[in-house]
Motif scaffolding. Structure first.
Motif, PDB file in Angstrom:
ATOM      1  N   ILE A  96      -3.702   8.342   9.343  1.00 30.62           N
ATOM      2  CA  ILE A  96      -3.108   9.317  10.270  1.00 30.62           C
ATOM      3  C   ILE A  96      -1.664   9.627   9.864  1.00 30.62           C
ATOM      4  N   TYR A  97      -0.926   8.558   9.500  1.00 26.45           N
ATOM      5  CA  TYR A  97       0.467   8.772   9.060  1.00 26.45           C
ATOM      6  C   TYR A  97       0.525   9.597   7.774  1.00 26.45           C
ATOM      7  N   LEU A  98      -0.487   9.393   6.918  1.00 25.78           N
ATOM      8  CA  LEU A  98      -0.527  10.172   5.681  1.00 25.78           C
ATOM      9  C   LEU A  98      -0.588  11.664   5.992  1.00 25.78           C
ATOM     10  N   PHE A  99      -1.454  12.037   6.946  1.00 29.57           N
ATOM     11  CA  PHE A  99      -1.555  13.453   7.314  1.00 29.57           C
ATOM     12  C   PHE A  99      -0.300  13.922   8.055  1.00 29.57           C
ATOM     13  N   GLN A 100       0.350  12.985   8.762  1.00 36.29           N
ATOM     14  CA  GLN A 100       1.618  13.330   9.405  1.00 36.29           C
ATOM     15  C   GLN A 100       2.718  13.565   8.370  1.00 36.29           C
ATOM     16  N   ILE A 101       2.530  13.049   7.177  1.00 38.04           N
ATOM     17  CA  ILE A 101       3.491  13.293   6.095  1.00 38.04           C
ATOM     18  C   ILE A 101       3.143  14.568   5.340  1.00 38.04           C
ATOM     19  N   ILE A 102       1.828  14.771   5.082  1.00 38.46           N
ATOM     20  CA  ILE A 102       1.398  15.919   4.262  1.00 38.46           C
ATOM     21  C   ILE A 102       1.773  17.244   4.921  1.00 38.46           C
ATOM     22  N   MET A 103       1.506  17.392   6.210  1.00 30.18           N
ATOM     23  CA  MET A 103       1.803  18.658   6.895  1.00 30.18           C
ATOM     24  C   MET A 103       3.296  18.982   6.876  1.00 30.18           C
ATOM     25  N   PRO A 104       4.168  18.037   7.256  1.00 33.51           N
ATOM     26  CA  PRO A 104       5.608  18.342   7.198  1.00 33.51           C
ATOM     27  C   PRO A 104       6.100  18.621   5.775  1.00 33.51           C
ATOM     28  N   ILE A 105       5.533  17.905   4.778  1.00 33.98           N
ATOM     29  CA  ILE A 105       5.952  18.160   3.391  1.00 33.98           C
ATOM     30  C   ILE A 105       5.619  19.597   3.008  1.00 33.98           C
ATOM     31  N   THR A 106       4.452  20.065   3.459  1.00 34.76           N
ATOM     32  CA  THR A 106       4.077  21.468   3.209  1.00 34.76           C
ATOM     33  C   THR A 106       5.101  22.406   3.836  1.00 34.76           C
ATOM     34  N   GLN A 107       5.534  22.085   5.064  1.00 37.13           N
ATOM     35  CA  GLN A 107       6.547  22.914   5.738  1.00 37.13           C
ATOM     36  C   GLN A 107       7.872  22.880   4.983  1.00 37.13           C
ATOM     37  N   LEU A 151       0.837  -1.203   0.000  1.00 36.02           N
ATOM     38  CA  LEU A 151       0.000   0.000   0.000  1.00 36.02           C
ATOM     39  C   LEU A 151       0.876   1.259   0.000  1.00 36.02           C
ATOM     40  N   THR A 152       2.000   1.201   0.695  1.00 35.28           N
ATOM     41  CA  THR A 152       2.927   2.340   0.732  1.00 35.28           C
ATOM     42  C   THR A 152       3.486   2.615  -0.661  1.00 35.28           C
ATOM     43  N   LEU A 153       3.863   1.582  -1.380  1.00 37.52           N
ATOM     44  CA  LEU A 153       4.393   1.764  -2.746  1.00 37.52           C
ATOM     45  C   LEU A 153       3.337   2.352  -3.668  1.00 37.52           C
ATOM     46  N   VAL A 154       2.094   1.891  -3.544  1.00 34.23           N
ATOM     47  CA  VAL A 154       1.002   2.433  -4.367  1.00 34.23           C
ATOM     48  C   VAL A 154       0.811   3.916  -4.062  1.00 34.23           C
ATOM     49  N   MET A 155       0.865   4.248  -2.768  1.00 30.22           N
ATOM     50  CA  MET A 155       0.675   5.649  -2.365  1.00 30.22           C
ATOM     51  C   MET A 155       1.765   6.548  -2.950  1.00 30.22           C
ATOM     52  N   VAL A 178      -4.153  10.471  -3.683  1.00 35.32           N
ATOM     53  CA  VAL A 178      -3.540   9.575  -2.698  1.00 35.32           C
ATOM     54  C   VAL A 178      -4.609   8.991  -1.776  1.00 35.32           C
ATOM     55  N   LEU A 179      -5.547   9.837  -1.339  1.00 31.63           N
ATOM     56  CA  LEU A 179      -6.615   9.347  -0.463  1.00 31.63           C
ATOM     57  C   LEU A 179      -7.455   8.280  -1.163  1.00 31.63           C
ATOM     58  N   VAL A 180      -7.778   8.528  -2.427  1.00 30.89           N
ATOM     59  CA  VAL A 180      -8.567   7.560  -3.199  1.00 30.89           C
ATOM     60  C   VAL A 180      -7.815   6.228  -3.312  1.00 30.89           C
ATOM     61  N   LEU A 181      -6.503   6.326  -3.600  1.00 30.82           N
ATOM     62  CA  LEU A 181      -5.685   5.112  -3.721  1.00 30.82           C
ATOM     63  C   LEU A 181      -5.662   4.332  -2.406  1.00 30.82           C
ATOM     64  N   ILE A 182      -5.504   5.058  -1.296  1.00 31.20           N
ATOM     65  CA  ILE A 182      -5.437   4.381   0.007  1.00 31.20           C
ATOM     66  C   ILE A 182      -6.781   3.741   0.352  1.00 31.20           C
ATOM     67  N   ILE A 183      -7.871   4.507   0.109  1.00 34.59           N
ATOM     68  CA  ILE A 183      -9.199   3.957   0.431  1.00 34.59           C
ATOM     69  C   ILE A 183      -9.487   2.727  -0.426  1.00 34.59           C
ATOM     70  N   GLY A 184      -9.230   2.876  -1.732  1.00 32.19           N
ATOM     71  CA  GLY A 184      -9.532   1.760  -2.642  1.00 32.19           C
ATOM     72  C   GLY A 184      -8.648   0.547  -2.392  1.00 32.19           C
ATOM     73  N   PHE A 185      -7.348   0.733  -2.523  1.00 30.75           N
ATOM     74  CA  PHE A 185      -6.431  -0.386  -2.378  1.00 30.75           C
ATOM     75  C   PHE A 185      -6.365  -0.869  -0.927  1.00 30.75           C
ATOM     76  N   GLY A 186      -6.458   0.097   0.016  1.00 30.40           N
ATOM     77  CA  GLY A 186      -6.445  -0.282   1.428  1.00 30.40           C
ATOM     78  C   GLY A 186      -7.651  -1.119   1.807  1.00 30.40           C
ATOM     79  N   GLY A 187      -8.821  -0.736   1.251  1.00 29.28           N
ATOM     80  CA  GLY A 187     -10.036  -1.523   1.518  1.00 29.28           C
ATOM     81  C   GLY A 187      -9.866  -2.961   1.046  1.00 29.28           C
TER      82      GLY A 187
END
Length: 586
Positions: free
Chosen positions: A286-297, A164-168, A259-268
């Motif tokens: 949760i980890y995805l959002f922990q990545i998005i915020m720092p990437i923005t910074q 799932l990480t590679l797909v993301m 990315v959210l669509v990929l995680i929901i679909g493939f993760g499901g």
């Protein structure tokens, strides 16, 4: 920006930071706390997934709950302390940088200011250091913690479910194809804004510092249009920056949605197949959002870094200039020496000599007057004696010792200089008279200097006497009053070599007589050099040098020159006629 330029930009920034001697221990502690904050933050989603997978009122794990509370507490406390320490380190860096820059600006030689506008130097000190300050104190913290957070989150994501990480992350190469060229364009625009801001600031300083000239010349409209052009250039660059940001914003938003669509679909699918649990999928989000915020910074940091590149290079360009070493050299051992200029030639431009093979000996205890037409190089001689410039040819000696071997601080402390434009700075009269002298100046000495300069009488009539504020450039005083304060300043320094450049040019006849008497007392036992247009100032001089187009064309006392030098004779006769007219008027 190509890789080599990018590398140099980092190198320049680190060089600049290294020169400020940053607080390395505090920086290390803050990094350690940032790491602790990140680890605590990374633990929270894992603990959350465990709660979800084992959730029931009967099976709530006290240990997991305590661990989550501890993780939240550690993240908040360590994060807050880390941000504070990094801010303190950043403020220390900027304060040290500004001190270094201020010291450098004060010790740069006069030729630097001949070729650089004051506004440009002010911009380096304020705008450019401000840009660097923003990067270090506001964005560096987010950059460092962001990198740690992203790296940690990615490791945990691969641990939770690597397919799932590679797909993301498959979306990243596509995003980079767009973001890299857009980022380069943003960097180019940022540098343009930095350059235009400095130019605009320099123009503002130039105009506002000479606002009286602007108004008296009816130049408001001209200066408005010049300023308007600068504002328009900044406006156009700002619009371009806005266009880039408007392109980046939807792309980043679209990436997040994909990315959210990929995680929901493939993760499901992965949860349904039993490859991962529901709690792990929640943790994944949760980890995805922990990545998005720092990437923005991190992105914000690199955007700000591009703005900082130009500022860093400009600040470094000043810090790397050769400065005057005020304390290097020997002290003057004997004061009973003559000041000798031997075959001195000098030009502000190499091919345009202002002075040509000038030979002058100003003896101790005697007055040497220098006269000649405007533009003949008289004031330039004073600049050479003060060591603002060095002669291209010849030498200037004090006795047998070249003045270039003396420490500038020692040499200049021997000089008393009163110029024709009488520089006065904003502050009190007391501050202006005592300017440059260290320690407490006794009131009696200051009053005595003011009396000798014929200034005490008008000063004591002012509302606050010696504590009266004179305004910017002494605007609250008349020209004659400013001149007398400048003379009092020179008198208070008790100089060994006195230089008077049109020192009485702004005084009325009555004041001039009194000041001339005071100057005669001051001249006793000193080497005195006088530049003057008035015959009354120089007629009693021990030696008169006639300077014409940079060359000495005559020397001697008044009677000798009057008899032998045609131009001096014309000068003297003209002065006599002016004196007669003034006498008739009075």
């Amino acid at each position: 920006m190509n890789p080599s330029n990018q590398k140099n930009s980092w190198k320049h920034l680190f060089t600049l930071i290294r020169e400020t001697k940053p607080l390395k221990v505090l920086f290390g502690i803050s990094l350690g706390l940032s790491l602790l904050t990140t680890l605590a933050g990374l633990a929270i989603p894992l603990l959350t997934s465990k709660l979800i997978d084992d959730f029931s009122l009967d099976s709530l794990s006290r240990g997991v709950i305590i661990a989550m509370i501890a993780a939240f507490f550690i993240q908040a406390l360590a994060g807050g302390v880390s941000v504070y320490l990094l801010a303190k380190v950043g403020q220390h860096v900027i304060a040290s940088l500004r001190e270094k820059l201020w010291s450098k600006l004060l010790t740069l030689p006069v030729p630097y200011y001949d070729t650089h506008e004051t506004g440009d130097s002010v911009s380096r000190m304020t705008n450019d250091t401000g840009v660097i300050k923003n990067l270090i104190t506001e964005h560096l913290t987010g950059f460092i913690t962001g990198i740690i957070s992203v790296a940690g989150a990615i490791i945990v994501l691969f641990y939770l479910d690597w397919p799932l990480t590679l797909v993301m992350f498959s979306i990243i190469p596509l995003a980079l194809l767009f973001l890299i060229p857009v980022g380069k364009k943003m960097a180019e625009i940022s540098r343009g804004i930095q350059g235009e801001t400095a130019s605009f600031s320099a123009n503002l300083t130039r105009v506002l510092s000479e606002i009286r000239l602007v108004k008296s010349s009816n130049a408001e409209s001209i200066e408005f249009h010049k300023g308007k052009d600068g504002i328009r250039k900044l406006y156009r660059l700002g619009i371009k920056e806005g266009i880039i940001q408007s392109l980046m914003s939807p792309v980043v938003s679209s990436m997040i949605i994909i990315v959210l669509v990929l995680i929901i679909g493939f993760g499901g699918i992965r949860v349904t197949s039993g490859a991962m649990t529901a709690g792990e999928l929640v943790a994944f989000f949760i980890y995805l959002f922990q990545i998005i915020m720092p990437i923005t910074q991190i992105i914000v940091f690199f955007t700000q870094f591009q703005k900082t590149v130009g500022a860093t290079e400009k600040v470094l360009s000043i810090l790397q200039l050769k400065e005057e070493r005020l304390d290097e050299g020997v002290e003057v051992k004997s004061l009973d020496e003559a000041l000798v200029l031997e075959d001195v030639s000098f030009g502000y431009e190499p091919d345009e000599m202002v002075l040509k093979e000038v030979n002058i000996m100003a003896e101790k205890g005697k007055v040497t007057a220098i006269v000649g037409p405007s533009g003949s190089g008289k004031t330039t001689l004073f600049s050479l004696i003060e060591q603002f410039y060095r002669p291209q040819h010849g030498s200037i000696r004090f006795g047998e010792t070249p003045i270039s071997t003396f420490s500038l601080k020692t040499w200049r402390s021997m000089l008393g200089y009163v110029s024709q434009d009488s520089p006065i700075y904003s502050g009190s009269i007391r501050d202006n008279i005592a300017y440059g002298l260290e320690g407490e100046i006794p009131e009696e000495r200051m009053i005595e200097a003011a009396r000798m300069a014929f200034a005490h009488d008008f000063i004591k009539e002012l509302p606050d006497a010696y504590d009266t504020e004179v305004g910017e450039r002494g605007i609250k005083l008349s020209g004659g009053q400013r001149q007398r304060i400048a003379i009092a300043r020179a008198l208070l320094r008790d100089p060994d070599i006195l230089m008077l450049d049109e020192a009485t040019s702004s005084l009325d006849s009555q004041s001039e007589i009194v000041v001339q008497e005071a100057l005669k007392n001051l001249m006793k036992g000193r080497t005195t050099i006088v530049i003057a247009h008035r015959l009354s100032t120089i007629v009693d001089s021990d030696q008169i040098i006639f300077l014409e187009k940079g060359k000495v064309t005559g020397s001697g006392n008044h009677e000798e020159l009057f008899a032998s030098h045609a131009l001096y004779r014309d000068f003297a006769k003209q002065q006599l006629r002016i004196g007669e007219r003034e006498g008739l008027q009075h």
